[in-house]
Design an enzyme around this catalytic site. Structure first.
Site, PDB file in Angstrom:
ATOM      1  N   ASP A  67      93.877  74.576 -51.412  1.00 45.00           N
ATOM      2  CA  ASP A  67      94.682  75.754 -51.739  1.00 45.00           C
ATOM      3  C   ASP A  67      93.944  76.726 -52.653  1.00 45.00           C
ATOM      4  O   ASP A  67      92.864  76.429 -53.165  1.00 45.00           O
ATOM      5  CB  ASP A  67      96.017  75.321 -52.379  1.00 45.00           C
ATOM      6  N   ASN A 136     106.774  67.711 -59.743  1.00 47.65           N
ATOM      7  CA  ASN A 136     107.953  67.847 -58.874  1.00 47.65           C
ATOM      8  C   ASN A 136     107.709  67.285 -57.475  1.00 47.65           C
ATOM      9  O   ASN A 136     108.481  67.531 -56.553  1.00 47.65           O
ATOM     10  CB  ASN A 136     108.392  69.316 -58.788  1.00 47.65           C
ATOM     11  N   HIS A 138     105.055  67.942 -55.503  1.00 45.60           N
ATOM     12  CA  HIS A 138     104.333  68.785 -54.541  1.00 45.60           C
ATOM     13  C   HIS A 138     102.930  68.251 -54.283  1.00 45.60           C
ATOM     14  O   HIS A 138     102.345  67.586 -55.124  1.00 45.60           O
ATOM     15  CB  HIS A 138     104.326  70.263 -54.961  1.00 45.60           C
ATOM     16  N   GLU A 143     105.540  73.126 -52.168  1.00 36.18           N
ATOM     17  CA  GLU A 143     106.584  72.885 -53.156  1.00 36.18           C
ATOM     18  C   GLU A 143     107.779  72.181 -52.516  1.00 36.18           C
ATOM     19  O   GLU A 143     107.891  72.140 -51.285  1.00 36.18           O
ATOM     20  CB  GLU A 143     107.040  74.232 -53.736  1.00 36.18           C
TER      21      GLU A 143
HETATM   22  C1  GLP Z   1      98.241  72.210 -58.655  1.00 33.76           C
HETATM   23  C2  GLP Z   1      97.407  71.970 -57.406  1.00 33.76           C
HETATM   24  C3  GLP Z   1      97.672  70.598 -56.828  1.00 33.76           C
HETATM   25  C4  GLP Z   1      97.555  69.545 -57.918  1.00 33.76           C
HETATM   26  C5  GLP Z   1      98.557  69.835 -59.007  1.00 33.76           C
HETATM   27  C6  GLP Z   1      98.570  68.793 -60.107  1.00 33.76           C
HETATM   28  O1  GLP Z   1      99.527  72.550 -58.364  1.00 33.76           O
HETATM   29  N1  GLP Z   1      97.673  72.963 -56.413  1.00 33.76           N
HETATM   30  O2  GLP Z   1      96.768  70.336 -55.758  1.00 33.76           O
HETATM   31  O3  GLP Z   1      97.757  68.268 -57.364  1.00 33.76           O
HETATM   32  O4  GLP Z   1      98.240  71.102 -59.554  1.00 33.76           O
HETATM   33  O5  GLP Z   1      97.614  69.087 -61.065  1.00 33.76           O
HETATM   34  P1  GLP Z   1      97.124  68.074 -62.178  1.00 33.76           P
HETATM   35  O6  GLP Z   1      96.193  67.140 -61.480  1.00 33.76           O
HETATM   36  O7  GLP Z   1      96.416  68.925 -63.179  1.00 33.76           O
HETATM   37  O8  GLP Z   1      98.314  67.401 -62.709  1.00 33.76           O
END
Ligand code: GLP
Length: 248
Positions: A67, A136, A138, A143
Site C-alpha cells: 500500500d 482494528n 486491518h 479497513e
Molecule cells: C499500517 C499499514 C499496515 C500495517 C499497520 C500496522 O496501517 N498500512 O500494513 O500492518 O500499519 O502497523 P504497525 O506494524 O506499526 O503496528
C-alpha cells in the site's frame, strides 16, 4: 494456518526473516510482497544482516508493496516508498527496476490500480506476502468492512488508523486520509502469507484473526481461509488466545 508464538519481537523478526531468506535461496527470482509499519522492521534488519554477512542475494527478486498513501510523493519522509528504501531496499542488492510500490501520486488512480494487479499477475503472482495487522484488524489498508474479495483500489482510512498513524506526522492535519491498497482478494492470491504481530496492543486483533469467525469487520480473519498462512506473534500479542499453540 500455522500459529507460532515466540518470546519477543526479536524472535518473531528472526523467524520471519528465516522464511523469507529460505525462499530467496530456493528461488532467487521469487516475488516478495512487502509491508510497512513498525512490525516488519526487525525482519528487514535481519534480512539486511543476512545480505551483508551471509551474501543473501536479492538481485533477481521482484517486490510488490501492499500500500501507499494517496497524495504523498515518493520523496516524502512518511511515504511508504521512502520507508521501504530507507529501511530495506537501499541496504540490499535489489534491482530498483524490480521494485513496485503503489504510486500515491498517480494521476488516474483507478487505472494505476488495474495496472498494479496486472503487473503482479504478469510476474507470476506473489510467492510470499508479509502482513502486519492494524489494532482494528486491518491488513494493508483494508479497513473493517472491506470486501473480502476486494482488489487493489483506493480506500478511505478509518479514524483509528489515522489516529494510530498521526504519531509519524508533525501535524495531525497532515495525516493522509486515503490510500491505495492491495485488496483482500489480491492478498489472498499470494502463494503464501506470513502475518506478524507484536505487543499487547495487537492482542485483541490477533485473537479475532486466529480464533474468531471470518468476517469483513476484521479483514485479517481471512487468513484462516488461506492454504499456506503462518501467523508469528510474540507472547504479548498472543496473550488473549485461548488455544494451545505450543509445540512449534
Ligand atoms: C499500517 C499499514 C499496515 C500495517 C499497520 C500496522 O496501517 N498500512 O500494513 O500492518 O500499519 O502497523 P504497525 O506494524 O506499526 O503496528
Amino acid at each position: 494456518m500455522l500459529v507460532v508464538v515466540k518470546d519477543n519481537f526479536e524472535e518473531v523478526s528472526i523467524e520471519a526473516a528465516k522464511l523469507f531468506a529460505s525462499l530467496v535461496r530456493r528461488k532467487p527470482d521469487c516475488v516478495l510482497g512487502f509491508a510497512t509499519g513498525s512490525t516488519p522492521l526487525g525482519m528487514y534488519k535481519e534480512l539486511i544482516r543476512l545480505h551483508k554477512e551471509e551474501g543473501l542475494d536479492f538481485s533477481k527478486v521482484i517486490t510488490f508493496n501492499l500500500d501507499e498513501y494517496v497524495g504523498l510523493p515518493p520523496s516524502h519522509e512518511q511515504s511508504y516508498h521512502h520507508f521501504m528504501w530507507e529501511n530495506l531496499f537501499k541496504h540490499i542488492n535489489v534491482d530498483p527496476r524490480h521494485v513496485h510500490v503503489p504510486m500515491g501520486m498517480a494521476e488516474n488512480i483507478d487505472e494505476f490500480c488495474l495496472w498494479y494487479e496486472e503487473k503482479i499477475e504478469e510476474c507470476g503472482g506473489i510467492d510470499l506476502q508479509i502482513l502486519g495487522i492494524g489494532a482494528n484488524g486491518h491488513i494493508a489498508f483494508n479497513e473493517p468492512g472491506s470486501s473480502l474479495g476486494s482488489r487493489t483500489r483506493i480506500k478511505t482510512l478509518s479514524t483509528q488508523t489515522c489516529e494510530d498513524n498521526a504519531r509519524f506526522f508533525e501535524n495531525k492535519d497532515e495525516v493522509p486520509t486515503y490510500a491505495i491498497t492491495m485488496g483482500v482478494g489480491t492478498i489472498m492470491q499470494a502463494h503464501e502469507l506470513l502475518l506478524l504481530a507484536s505487543g499487547a496492543a495487537k492482542a485483541d486483533a490477533i485473537r479475532a484473526t486466529v480464533e474468531g469467525p471470518v468476517m469483513a469487520k476484521y479483514p485479517a480473519t481471512i487468513v484462516q481461509l488461506h492454504e499456506f498462512a503462518t501467523v508469528v506473534v510474540d507472547t504479548d500479542a498472543a496473550s488473549k488466545l485461548e488455544g494451545d499453540y505450543s509445540g512449534f
